[in-house]
Motif scaffolding. Structure first.
Motif, mmCIF file in Angstrom:
data_model
loop_
_atom_site.group_PDB
_atom_site.id
_atom_site.type_symbol
_atom_site.label_atom_id
_atom_site.label_comp_id
_atom_site.label_asym_id
_atom_site.label_seq_id
_atom_site.Cartn_x
_atom_site.Cartn_y
_atom_site.Cartn_z
ATOM 1 N N THR A 1 -37.520 29.976 -5.513
ATOM 2 C CA THR A 1 -38.430 29.823 -6.638
ATOM 3 C C THR A 1 -38.310 31.076 -7.477
ATOM 4 O O THR A 1 -37.685 32.020 -7.006
ATOM 5 N N GLY A 2 -39.263 31.042 -8.296
ATOM 6 C CA GLY A 2 -39.168 32.233 -9.220
ATOM 7 C C GLY A 2 -39.807 33.447 -8.659
ATOM 8 O O GLY A 2 -39.717 34.574 -8.892
ATOM 9 N N SER A 3 -40.683 33.211 -7.578
ATOM 10 C CA SER A 3 -41.403 34.298 -6.944
ATOM 11 C C SER A 3 -40.289 34.941 -5.806
ATOM 12 O O SER A 3 -40.860 35.866 -5.063
ATOM 13 N N GLY A 4 -39.197 33.996 -5.606
ATOM 14 C CA GLY A 4 -38.487 34.671 -4.486
ATOM 15 C C GLY A 4 -38.622 33.872 -3.138
ATOM 16 O O GLY A 4 -37.691 34.059 -2.217
ATOM 17 N N THR A 5 -39.385 32.742 -2.899
ATOM 18 C CA THR A 5 -39.700 31.837 -1.946
ATOM 19 C C THR A 5 -38.504 30.973 -1.539
ATOM 20 O O THR A 5 -38.036 30.422 -2.718
ATOM 21 N N ILE A 6 -37.854 30.902 -0.472
ATOM 22 C CA ILE A 6 -36.770 30.251 -0.216
ATOM 23 C C ILE A 6 -37.367 28.480 -0.454
ATOM 24 O O ILE A 6 -38.183 28.208 0.063
ATOM 25 N N ARG A 7 -36.781 27.913 -1.421
ATOM 26 C CA ARG A 7 -37.142 26.415 -1.651
ATOM 27 C C ARG A 7 -36.127 25.543 -0.748
ATOM 28 O O ARG A 7 -36.937 24.760 -0.296
ATOM 29 N N LYS A 8 -34.720 25.765 -0.726
ATOM 30 C CA LYS A 8 -34.008 25.221 0.142
ATOM 31 C C LYS A 8 -32.780 26.009 0.470
ATOM 32 O O LYS A 8 -32.424 26.990 -0.383
ATOM 33 N N GLY B 1 -37.447 26.251 2.899
ATOM 34 C CA GLY B 1 -37.888 27.695 3.274
ATOM 35 C C GLY B 1 -38.969 27.458 4.565
ATOM 36 O O GLY B 1 -38.908 28.496 5.446
ATOM 37 N N THR B 2 -39.682 26.481 4.217
ATOM 38 C CA THR B 2 -40.760 26.639 5.392
ATOM 39 C C THR B 2 -40.353 26.197 6.784
ATOM 40 O O THR B 2 -40.611 26.694 8.005
ATOM 41 N N GLN B 3 -39.257 25.626 6.826
ATOM 42 C CA GLN B 3 -38.356 25.160 8.125
ATOM 43 C C GLN B 3 -37.838 26.388 8.572
ATOM 44 O O GLN B 3 -37.935 26.731 9.867
#
Length: 165
Positions: free
Chosen positions: A49-56, A66-68
């Motif tokens: 994502t734009g903030s650096g969080t893993i989307r997939k 990213g949550t998994q």
């Protein structure tokens, strides 16, 4: 990340795992993953994502969120990077939580700096306060209520628990 999160104690954390532990975690979370002898190929095609969080990403060829991945490795957030060093994966993690909504640290930082979350996120609304099901809620002119603090979980339909229409 919410504004001000970077100033919170513990915002940046690290976790070290052996390659064997990472492989076991991936195979537990993704039983059909094909993990070869090269650890750098275990997690690929990372989209953020734009903030650096893993989307997939892909974990051994299997689609992963990213949550998994966060849950598989026991990390505090899905906003993480990693490097391999001396037979280990070193994860660097930013922030906490589920990447939904504003953190308490972010809200506190904004309040201390004179910002209003309601005015910033819902322009043109008229806020008020009320009690709903034993929780203090902010009310705005469209008749919906948003609790001051929301629960961490989401129900199966993806709605936030603790939000009242």
């Amino acid at each position: 990340a919410s504004p001000g999160d970077v100033f919170a104690e513990g915002y940046l954390s690290q976790k070290s795992m052996t390659e064997a532990a990472v492989k076991e975690a991936l195979l537990t979370a993704f039983p059909n993953a094909q993990l070869g002898d090269e650890p750098e190929s275990w997690i690929t095609e990372v989209e953020r994502t734009g903030s650096g969080t893993i989307r997939k990403a892909r974990a051994g060829g299997e689609e992963a969120t990213g949550t998994q991945l966060r849950n598989a490795f026991g990390l505090r957030s899905a906003n993480f990077t990693w490097k391999r060093q001396d037979g280990k994966f070193i994860f660097t993690v930013k922030g906490w939580g589920h990447n939904v909504g504003m953190s308490q640290n972010g809200a506190q930082y904004m309040a201390k700096n004179g910002a209003s979350y309601m005015r910033k996120s819902l322009p043109g609304t008229t806020p008020g306060a009320s009690w709903c099901r034993g929780k203090l809620s902010l009310t705005y002119r469209f008749g919906r209520r948003v609790p001051v603090a929301h629960n961490q979980g989401a129900d199966r339909a993806g709605r936030r628990e603790g939000w009242h229409a």
